[in-house]
Design a protein around this motif. Sequence first.
Motif, PDB file in Angstrom:
ATOM      1  N   GLU A  45      20.229 -25.314 -24.626  1.00  0.00           N
ATOM      2  CA  GLU A  45      20.120 -23.976 -24.077  1.00  0.00           C
ATOM      3  C   GLU A  45      20.602 -23.409 -24.654  1.00  0.00           C
ATOM      4  O   GLU A  45      21.826 -21.923 -24.449  1.00  0.00           O
ATOM      5  N   PRO A  46      20.806 -23.036 -26.247  1.00  0.00           N
ATOM      6  CA  PRO A  46      21.170 -22.593 -27.270  1.00  0.00           C
ATOM      7  C   PRO A  46      20.802 -20.355 -26.788  1.00  0.00           C
ATOM      8  O   PRO A  46      19.318 -21.044 -26.741  1.00  0.00           O
ATOM      9  N   TYR A  47      21.481 -19.779 -26.625  1.00  0.00           N
ATOM     10  CA  TYR A  47      21.211 -18.303 -27.162  1.00  0.00           C
ATOM     11  C   TYR A  47      21.584 -17.107 -27.219  1.00  0.00           C
ATOM     12  O   TYR A  47      22.645 -17.273 -26.666  1.00  0.00           O
ATOM     13  N   PHE A  48      21.489 -16.086 -28.016  1.00  0.00           N
ATOM     14  CA  PHE A  48      21.989 -14.865 -28.954  1.00  0.00           C
ATOM     15  C   PHE A  48      21.609 -14.016 -27.683  1.00  0.00           C
ATOM     16  O   PHE A  48      20.114 -13.756 -27.388  1.00  0.00           O
ATOM     17  N   ILE A  49      22.432 -12.968 -27.126  1.00  0.00           N
ATOM     18  CA  ILE A  49      21.916 -12.028 -26.810  1.00  0.00           C
ATOM     19  C   ILE A  49      22.978 -10.930 -27.558  1.00  0.00           C
ATOM     20  O   ILE A  49      23.824 -11.086 -27.998  1.00  0.00           O
ATOM     21  N   VAL A  50      22.584  -9.642 -27.174  1.00  0.00           N
ATOM     22  CA  VAL A  50      23.460  -8.287 -28.029  1.00  0.00           C
ATOM     23  C   VAL A  50      23.757  -7.085 -27.453  1.00  0.00           C
ATOM     24  O   VAL A  50      22.012  -6.622 -26.586  1.00  0.00           O
ATOM     25  N   LEU A  51      24.253  -6.781 -27.421  1.00  0.00           N
ATOM     26  CA  LEU A  51      24.865  -5.737 -26.172  1.00  0.00           C
ATOM     27  C   LEU A  51      26.102  -4.729 -26.062  1.00  0.00           C
ATOM     28  O   LEU A  51      27.094  -5.462 -26.659  1.00  0.00           O
ATOM     29  N   ASN A  52      25.639  -3.729 -26.329  1.00  0.00           N
ATOM     30  CA  ASN A  52      26.967  -2.543 -26.447  1.00  0.00           C
ATOM     31  C   ASN A  52      26.940  -3.111 -28.018  1.00  0.00           C
ATOM     32  O   ASN A  52      29.083  -3.343 -28.319  1.00  0.00           O
ATOM     33  N   ASN A  53      26.515  -3.489 -29.225  1.00  0.00           N
ATOM     34  CA  ASN A  53      27.065  -3.941 -30.250  1.00  0.00           C
ATOM     35  C   ASN A  53      27.702  -5.431 -30.501  1.00  0.00           C
ATOM     36  O   ASN A  53      28.364  -5.278 -31.474  1.00  0.00           O
ATOM     37  N   THR A  54      27.757  -5.896 -29.617  1.00  0.00           N
ATOM     38  CA  THR A  54      28.642  -7.143 -29.158  1.00  0.00           C
ATOM     39  C   THR A  54      27.340  -8.681 -29.623  1.00  0.00           C
ATOM     40  O   THR A  54      26.095  -8.003 -28.597  1.00  0.00           O
ATOM     41  N   GLY A 105      16.740  -1.524 -20.485  1.00  0.00           N
ATOM     42  CA  GLY A 105      17.810   0.053 -20.028  1.00  0.00           C
ATOM     43  C   GLY A 105      19.075  -0.941 -20.518  1.00  0.00           C
ATOM     44  O   GLY A 105      19.055  -0.912 -21.797  1.00  0.00           O
ATOM     45  N   ASP A 106      19.768  -0.414 -19.766  1.00  0.00           N
ATOM     46  CA  ASP A 106      20.960  -0.993 -20.257  1.00  0.00           C
ATOM     47  C   ASP A 106      21.891  -2.261 -20.126  1.00  0.00           C
ATOM     48  O   ASP A 106      23.361  -2.140 -20.204  1.00  0.00           O
ATOM     49  N   LYS A 107      21.022  -2.778 -19.428  1.00  0.00           N
ATOM     50  CA  LYS A 107      21.564  -3.892 -18.954  1.00  0.00           C
ATOM     51  C   LYS A 107      20.671  -5.320 -19.468  1.00  0.00           C
ATOM     52  O   LYS A 107      19.495  -4.942 -19.767  1.00  0.00           O
ATOM     53  N   VAL A 108      21.362  -6.651 -19.326  1.00  0.00           N
ATOM     54  CA  VAL A 108      20.548  -7.698 -20.298  1.00  0.00           C
ATOM     55  C   VAL A 108      20.531  -8.316 -18.502  1.00  0.00           C
ATOM     56  O   VAL A 108      21.554  -8.849 -18.191  1.00  0.00           O
ATOM     57  N   SER A 132      24.149  -7.375 -15.915  1.00  0.00           N
ATOM     58  CA  SER A 132      25.103  -8.041 -16.654  1.00  0.00           C
ATOM     59  C   SER A 132      25.050  -7.091 -16.920  1.00  0.00           C
ATOM     60  O   SER A 132      24.294  -6.301 -17.860  1.00  0.00           O
ATOM     61  N   GLU A 133      26.264  -5.424 -17.161  1.00  0.00           N
ATOM     62  CA  GLU A 133      26.338  -4.215 -17.786  1.00  0.00           C
ATOM     63  C   GLU A 133      26.319  -4.402 -19.362  1.00  0.00           C
ATOM     64  O   GLU A 133      26.548  -3.098 -19.900  1.00  0.00           O
ATOM     65  N   ASP A 134      27.542  -6.174 -19.655  1.00  0.00           N
ATOM     66  CA  ASP A 134      28.182  -5.347 -20.598  1.00  0.00           C
ATOM     67  C   ASP A 134      27.965  -7.579 -21.796  1.00  0.00           C
ATOM     68  O   ASP A 134      28.232  -7.266 -22.478  1.00  0.00           O
ATOM     69  N   GLY A 135      26.984  -7.859 -21.076  1.00  0.00           N
ATOM     70  CA  GLY A 135      26.523  -9.273 -21.523  1.00  0.00           C
ATOM     71  C   GLY A 135      27.489 -10.358 -21.460  1.00  0.00           C
ATOM     72  O   GLY A 135      27.495 -11.879 -21.619  1.00  0.00           O
ATOM     73  N   TRP A 136      28.513 -10.335 -19.943  1.00  0.00           N
ATOM     74  CA  TRP A 136      29.692 -10.949 -20.370  1.00  0.00           C
ATOM     75  C   TRP A 136      30.234 -11.124 -18.950  1.00  0.00           C
ATOM     76  O   TRP A 136      30.224 -13.017 -18.651  1.00  0.00           O
ATOM     77  N   ASN A 137      29.764 -10.449 -17.772  1.00  0.00           N
ATOM     78  CA  ASN A 137      30.559 -10.469 -16.759  1.00  0.00           C
ATOM     79  C   ASN A 137      28.695 -10.601 -15.896  1.00  0.00           C
ATOM     80  O   ASN A 137      28.202  -9.151 -16.365  1.00  0.00           O
ATOM     81  N   TRP A 138      28.379 -11.707 -14.967  1.00  0.00           N
ATOM     82  CA  TRP A 138      27.134 -11.670 -14.900  1.00  0.00           C
ATOM     83  C   TRP A 138      27.323 -11.859 -12.494  1.00  0.00           C
ATOM     84  O   TRP A 138      28.314 -12.553 -12.183  1.00  0.00           O
ATOM     85  N   HIS A 139      26.205 -11.314 -12.064  1.00  0.00           N
ATOM     86  CA  HIS A 139      25.746 -11.392 -10.927  1.00  0.00           C
ATOM     87  C   HIS A 139      24.545 -11.627 -10.574  1.00  0.00           C
ATOM     88  O   HIS A 139      24.160 -10.988 -11.293  1.00  0.00           O
ATOM     89  N   PRO A 140      24.608 -11.943 -10.079  1.00  0.00           N
ATOM     90  CA  PRO A 140      22.665 -11.654  -8.604  1.00  0.00           C
ATOM     91  C   PRO A 140      22.259 -10.169  -8.668  1.00  0.00           C
ATOM     92  O   PRO A 140      23.245  -9.652  -8.052  1.00  0.00           O
ATOM     93  N   VAL A 141      21.195 -10.465  -9.021  1.00  0.00           N
ATOM     94  CA  VAL A 141      20.665  -8.892  -8.846  1.00  0.00           C
ATOM     95  C   VAL A 141      20.151  -8.768  -7.146  1.00  0.00           C
ATOM     96  O   VAL A 141      20.819  -8.140  -6.841  1.00  0.00           O
TER      97      VAL A 141
END
Length: 336
Positions: A45-54, A105-108, A132-141
């Motif tokens: 399951e490889p996957y790329f995401i981009v958020l906040n230029n990261t 919006g500004d989330k993923v 996630s607000e930063d693409g790194w730290n996650w929590h359930p909706v």
Amino acid sequence: LFMAWRTAPMHFASDKTRMYMMSSPDLGASWEFEHEIYTGRDMREPYFIVLNNTLIFSFFSAGTNPLSFDPHRLLHTRRVARGEWTTPEPWGQPGEIAWQYQEWGDKVYVTSYIGNHYKVSRPQVSIFLNVSEDGWNWHPVDEEGEASYIGGANEVGWAFDLDGNFWGVLRNEDGDDSGFGSRLVFGHKDALANWTLSPASKSDPNIYESSRMFRHGNDIYLVARRDINGVYDWGLSPEHVPFEVRRGLYMGSYSLRAHTTSLFRVDKTTGALEFIMDLMGCGDTAFPSIQRIGKHKYLIANYSSPLKHHEWSWIHGQTSKEGTQIFFFEIDFTAI
């Protein structure tokens, strides 16, 4: 453009598995090596995401027994510079698998599942929608951390519509009280993790595996593996054939039939999937990655057994020494 893929001696779990990452400055005309990942475990399951230029790369590690499905940990790494990536770090719950990510919006957001998938016992797989607000730290909706679904489904191809509502298709492979196959789910924008299932009481007997969804205009499309020669759930009577027997028969016969990769559109009124067309793919196929490259144009990467073997069954493709191929194609909605 960035691309990553899993490579191993065959489709099934192996301690020889590696992930390779490449980048292209010209939309695939040429490629440059980025990074190789080896953990001594299977990886998928490889996957790329981009958020906040990261740029973040996510995958999961698993066991090495080819006859067992044993998810271990979700892992992710950040790109620091060209060809330089951080050491993969664990995230999520042990045994959890993330499936499809979408930005809004500004989330993923990402769907994930955890539970006894492919086990002998009656399935209890929990599916979550995470944010996630930063693409790194996650929590359930869901504020209480509750699952959106519990049963025999696992992967969820999904997308937001223009209003921010959630649409998805569950791969109900292990089965639940509604049968086997697939189920369409809807989550209102004000309660994204509270899903309504369609059909309400019985699964669609067709199954759509390794699916990805995307939106064009306000239409929702699905790219997934399609069973060419039959439905997944043949309709064996629950009163006469035990659940575990039906599950084994459905999975076994499905593996012995030929498949392809296809495009579908969601009928939001009826909750049905409308077949649009077959795309390239045969044998062991379907893990699409979809990237918008124009107002009406999408670039799709997919994998398949050699395309000349259109008659191959899924299990033939998974075990063949000819391996699989990765290819790109475009879908253009200009004329629609």
